[in-house]
Motif scaffolding. Structure first.
Motif, PDB file in Angstrom:
ATOM      1  N   SER A   1     -18.886   2.481  -6.657  1.00 17.41           N
ATOM      2  CA  SER A   1     -20.019   3.261  -6.164  1.00 17.41           C
ATOM      3  C   SER A   1     -20.528   4.237  -7.219  1.00 17.41           C
ATOM      4  CB  SER A   1     -19.598   4.022  -4.906  1.00 17.41           C
ATOM      5  OG  SER A   1     -20.699   4.706  -4.342  1.00 17.41           O
ATOM      6  N   MET A   2     -21.633   4.905  -6.923  1.00 17.12           N
ATOM      7  CA  MET A   2     -22.236   5.851  -7.853  1.00 17.12           C
ATOM      8  C   MET A   2     -21.296   7.002  -8.193  1.00 17.12           C
ATOM      9  SD  MET A   2     -26.099   6.108  -6.308  1.00 17.12           S
ATOM     10  CE  MET A   2     -26.763   7.004  -7.713  1.00 17.12           C
ATOM     11  N   ASP A   3     -20.387   7.331  -7.264  1.00 20.81           N
ATOM     12  CA  ASP A   3     -19.458   8.429  -7.522  1.00 20.81           C
ATOM     13  C   ASP A   3     -18.163   7.957  -8.177  1.00 20.81           C
ATOM     14  OD1 ASP A   3     -18.184   7.121  -5.460  1.00 20.81           O
ATOM     15  OD2 ASP A   3     -18.574   8.671  -3.974  1.00 20.81           O
ATOM     16  N   GLY A   4     -18.128   6.670  -8.594  1.00 17.64           N
ATOM     17  CA  GLY A   4     -16.972   6.147  -9.304  1.00 17.64           C
ATOM     18  C   GLY A   4     -15.882   5.572  -8.430  1.00 17.64           C
ATOM     19  N   THR A   5     -16.067   5.561  -7.098  1.00 12.76           N
ATOM     20  CA  THR A   5     -15.058   5.055  -6.177  1.00 12.76           C
ATOM     21  C   THR A   5     -15.310   3.583  -5.867  1.00 12.76           C
ATOM     22  OG1 THR A   5     -14.889   7.245  -5.163  1.00 12.76           O
ATOM     23  CG2 THR A   5     -13.979   5.399  -3.921  1.00 12.76           C
ATOM     24  N   GLU A   6     -14.247   2.787  -5.890  1.00  8.60           N
ATOM     25  CA  GLU A   6     -14.365   1.381  -5.499  1.00  8.60           C
ATOM     26  C   GLU A   6     -14.514   1.303  -3.978  1.00  8.60           C
ATOM     27  OE1 GLU A   6     -14.559  -1.200  -7.412  1.00  8.60           O
ATOM     28  OE2 GLU A   6     -14.061  -0.311  -9.363  1.00  8.60           O
ATOM     29  N   ARG A   7     -15.561   0.623  -3.525  1.00 13.22           N
ATOM     30  CA  ARG A   7     -15.830   0.560  -2.087  1.00 13.22           C
ATOM     31  C   ARG A   7     -16.263  -0.842  -1.667  1.00 13.22           C
ATOM     32  NH1 ARG A   7     -18.047   5.930  -2.849  1.00 13.22           N
ATOM     33  NH2 ARG A   7     -16.815   7.424  -1.651  1.00 13.22           N
ATOM     34  N   VAL A   8     -16.016  -1.139  -0.382  1.00 14.24           N
ATOM     35  CA  VAL A   8     -16.647  -2.290   0.239  1.00 14.24           C
ATOM     36  C   VAL A   8     -17.869  -1.737   0.968  1.00 14.24           C
ATOM     37  CG1 VAL A   8     -15.107  -2.108   2.252  1.00 14.24           C
ATOM     38  CG2 VAL A   8     -16.418  -4.193   1.864  1.00 14.24           C
ATOM     39  N   VAL A   9     -19.025  -2.338   0.720  1.00 22.63           N
ATOM     40  CA  VAL A   9     -20.300  -1.789   1.185  1.00 22.63           C
ATOM     41  C   VAL A   9     -21.006  -2.815   2.061  1.00 22.63           C
ATOM     42  CG1 VAL A   9     -22.549  -0.879   0.476  1.00 22.63           C
ATOM     43  CG2 VAL A   9     -20.512  -0.376  -0.898  1.00 22.63           C
ATOM     44  N   GLY A  10     -21.321  -2.411   3.282  1.00 19.93           N
ATOM     45  CA  GLY A  10     -22.200  -3.200   4.129  1.00 19.93           C
ATOM     46  C   GLY A  10     -23.617  -2.678   3.977  1.00 19.93           C
ATOM     47  N   TYR A  11     -24.600  -3.566   3.936  1.00 22.46           N
ATOM     48  CA  TYR A  11     -25.964  -3.103   3.682  1.00 22.46           C
ATOM     49  C   TYR A  11     -26.991  -3.944   4.426  1.00 22.46           C
ATOM     50  CZ  TYR A  11     -26.321  -7.168   0.571  1.00 22.46           C
ATOM     51  OH  TYR A  11     -26.337  -8.452   0.084  1.00 22.46           O
ATOM     52  N   THR A  12     -28.159  -3.348   4.616  1.00 21.02           N
ATOM     53  CA  THR A  12     -29.345  -4.084   5.063  1.00 21.02           C
ATOM     54  C   THR A  12     -30.427  -3.831   4.016  1.00 21.02           C
ATOM     55  OG1 THR A  12     -30.218  -2.252   6.399  1.00 21.02           O
ATOM     56  CG2 THR A  12     -28.724  -3.796   7.487  1.00 21.02           C
ATOM     57  N   PRO A  13     -31.099  -4.863   3.534  1.00 22.95           N
ATOM     58  CA  PRO A  13     -32.064  -4.712   2.437  1.00 22.95           C
ATOM     59  C   PRO A  13     -33.415  -4.198   2.937  1.00 22.95           C
ATOM     60  CG  PRO A  13     -31.959  -6.992   3.112  1.00 22.95           C
ATOM     61  CD  PRO A  13     -30.937  -6.262   3.939  1.00 22.95           C
ATOM     62  N   PRO A  14     -34.266  -3.757   2.008  1.00 27.08           N
ATOM     63  CA  PRO A  14     -35.621  -3.343   2.396  1.00 27.08           C
ATOM     64  C   PRO A  14     -36.493  -4.566   2.674  1.00 27.08           C
ATOM     65  CG  PRO A  14     -35.336  -3.145   0.024  1.00 27.08           C
ATOM     66  CD  PRO A  14     -33.997  -3.534   0.579  1.00 27.08           C
ATOM     67  N   THR A  15     -37.059  -4.614   3.845  1.00 31.82           N
ATOM     68  CA  THR A  15     -37.944  -5.699   4.247  1.00 31.82           C
ATOM     69  C   THR A  15     -39.124  -5.091   5.013  1.00 31.82           C
ATOM     70  OG1 THR A  15     -36.845  -6.034   6.383  1.00 31.82           O
ATOM     71  CG2 THR A  15     -35.976  -7.280   4.494  1.00 31.82           C
ATOM     72  N   PRO A  16     -40.193  -5.846   5.234  1.00 27.98           N
ATOM     73  CA  PRO A  16     -41.289  -5.315   6.048  1.00 27.98           C
ATOM     74  C   PRO A  16     -40.820  -4.868   7.434  1.00 27.98           C
ATOM     75  CG  PRO A  16     -42.010  -7.261   4.865  1.00 27.98           C
ATOM     76  CD  PRO A  16     -40.537  -7.146   4.614  1.00 27.98           C
ATOM     77  N   ALA A  17     -39.846  -5.566   7.995  1.00 21.84           N
ATOM     78  CA  ALA A  17     -39.341  -5.191   9.319  1.00 21.84           C
ATOM     79  C   ALA A  17     -38.640  -3.847   9.305  1.00 21.84           C
ATOM     80  CB  ALA A  17     -38.399  -6.275   9.838  1.00 21.84           C
ATOM     81  N   SER A  18     -38.044  -3.480   8.154  1.00 19.85           N
ATOM     82  CA  SER A  18     -37.348  -2.188   8.043  1.00 19.85           C
ATOM     83  C   SER A  18     -38.231  -1.146   7.365  1.00 19.85           C
ATOM     84  CB  SER A  18     -36.052  -2.357   7.250  1.00 19.85           C
ATOM     85  OG  SER A  18     -36.324  -2.684   5.889  1.00 19.85           O
ATOM     86  N   HIS A  19     -39.540  -1.419   7.283  1.00 19.86           N
ATOM     87  CA  HIS A  19     -40.496  -0.513   6.632  1.00 19.86           C
ATOM     88  C   HIS A  19     -40.121  -0.264   5.173  1.00 19.86           C
ATOM     89  CE1 HIS A  19     -42.140   0.063  10.603  1.00 19.86           C
ATOM     90  NE2 HIS A  19     -40.973   0.487  11.044  1.00 19.86           N
ATOM     91  N   ASN A  20     -39.529  -1.287   4.551  1.00 20.40           N
ATOM     92  CA  ASN A  20     -39.168  -1.253   3.132  1.00 20.40           C
ATOM     93  C   ASN A  20     -38.115  -0.193   2.810  1.00 20.40           C
ATOM     94  OD1 ASN A  20     -40.974  -3.353   2.350  1.00 20.40           O
ATOM     95  ND2 ASN A  20     -42.662  -1.902   2.487  1.00 20.40           N
ATOM     96  N   LEU A  21     -37.196   0.025   3.731  1.00 17.72           N
ATOM     97  CA  LEU A  21     -36.098   0.956   3.522  1.00 17.72           C
ATOM     98  C   LEU A  21     -34.771   0.196   3.544  1.00 17.72           C
ATOM     99  CD1 LEU A  21     -37.263   3.916   5.783  1.00 17.72           C
ATOM    100  CD2 LEU A  21     -37.449   3.714   3.292  1.00 17.72           C
TER     101      LEU A  21
END
Length: 268
Positions: free
Chosen positions: A238-258
């Motif tokens: 991660s950005m803070d240097g910690t190894e992490r497992v990350v779940g995510y949802t990408p930016p799409t029109p349905a998510s208003h590009n967030l």
């Protein structure tokens, strides 16, 4: 062959299958736990995406209501006053503004924005939005903590100018919201790190070390979050240097590009 050596071989022959089965079972359990943690991270990210979607929906309702006022559509003398009154009931937003087709801020709930922000990137982008959507991370002298503009285009007519309405989400407020969500939400979130980003992978909000990372772009290893067409799981530093497992949802029109991400330190 000595008797003791024969005994050792017999014992080893008896124990090796048991040890092998235990190793195989342990490996299967470890693999299953990693898969479960990945599923948990993805599920929490989808829940966070739903919450961020409700914030965007609040912006859409605020702008849709604003668009109904004649003073705002015609950019009358009372336009800024009307916007300021509307914002009294929307504490999560830094300001609401009326922008014309040239990207000029004609009136705003915060008078410091009028004139000072003419031609700014967020103002130029506002009338170009084809429909309600979120813009990208923005920081200005009047709002150094940063904000996220939401755009609602306005069609012109014989009596009204075209352009757009803009609701600027206060990113300091977003940080506090993520912290409140973490305390009051799923108990699994206590050990997670919550992140919201724009379509370019620029951090909008983080529940920990927000001020340090807001406005920074995801590291290269995390950019699949904004490039993927579907939600998923990553294991990365991660950005803070910690190894992490990350779940995510990408930016799409349905998510208003967030984009949103929830990361867990696996040993925890």
């Amino acid at each position: 062959m000595r008797v003791s050596t024969r005994l050792m071989l017999i014992i080893a022959t008896c124990l090796l299958p048991t040890i092998g089965l235990q190793i195989a079972a342990s490996w299967n359990q470890w693999t299953e736990r990693k898969a479960q943690l990945g599923d948990l991270a993805l599920h929490q990210a989808q829940l966070l995406a739903g919450d961020v979607g409700s914030i965007a929906e609040g912006a859409r309702i605020l702008l849709g209501t604003t668009a109904q006022f004649r003073q705002v559509r015609t950019i009358g003398n009372e336009c800024s006053t009307r916007l300021a009154r509307l914002l009294d009931n929307a504490p999560g937003f830094a300001f609401v503004a009326r922008v014309d087709n040239a990207g000029q801020v004609r009136c705003a709930s915060d008078l410091a924005v009028v004139g000072a922000e003419d031609g700014a990137g967020w103002a130029r982008s506002a009338p170009l939005a084809p429909a309600f959507t979120a813009g990208q991370f923005t920081r200005s002298p009047s709002h150094p903590g940063g904000f996220l503009p939401f755009y609602l285009p306005l069609a012109g007519s014989e009596t009204t100018e075209g352009g757009a309405l803009v609701a600027a989400l206060d990113l300091t407020w977003l940080e506090g919201h993520l912290n409140r969500l973490k305390r009051a939400g799923s108990p699994f979130l206590v050990s997670g790190v919550l992140t919201v980003a724009d379509a370019e992978g620029v951090i909008l909000g983080r529940d920990v070390r927000h001020a340090e990372f807001v406005g920074q772009r995801f590291p290269p290893a995390a950019m699949p979050i904004v490039r993927s067409p579907t939600p998923g799981i990553l294991r990365l530093r991660s950005m803070d240097g910690t190894e992490r497992v990350v779940g995510y949802t990408p930016p799409t029109p349905a998510s208003h590009n967030l984009a949103v991400a929830v990361g867990f330190h696996e040993p925890d």
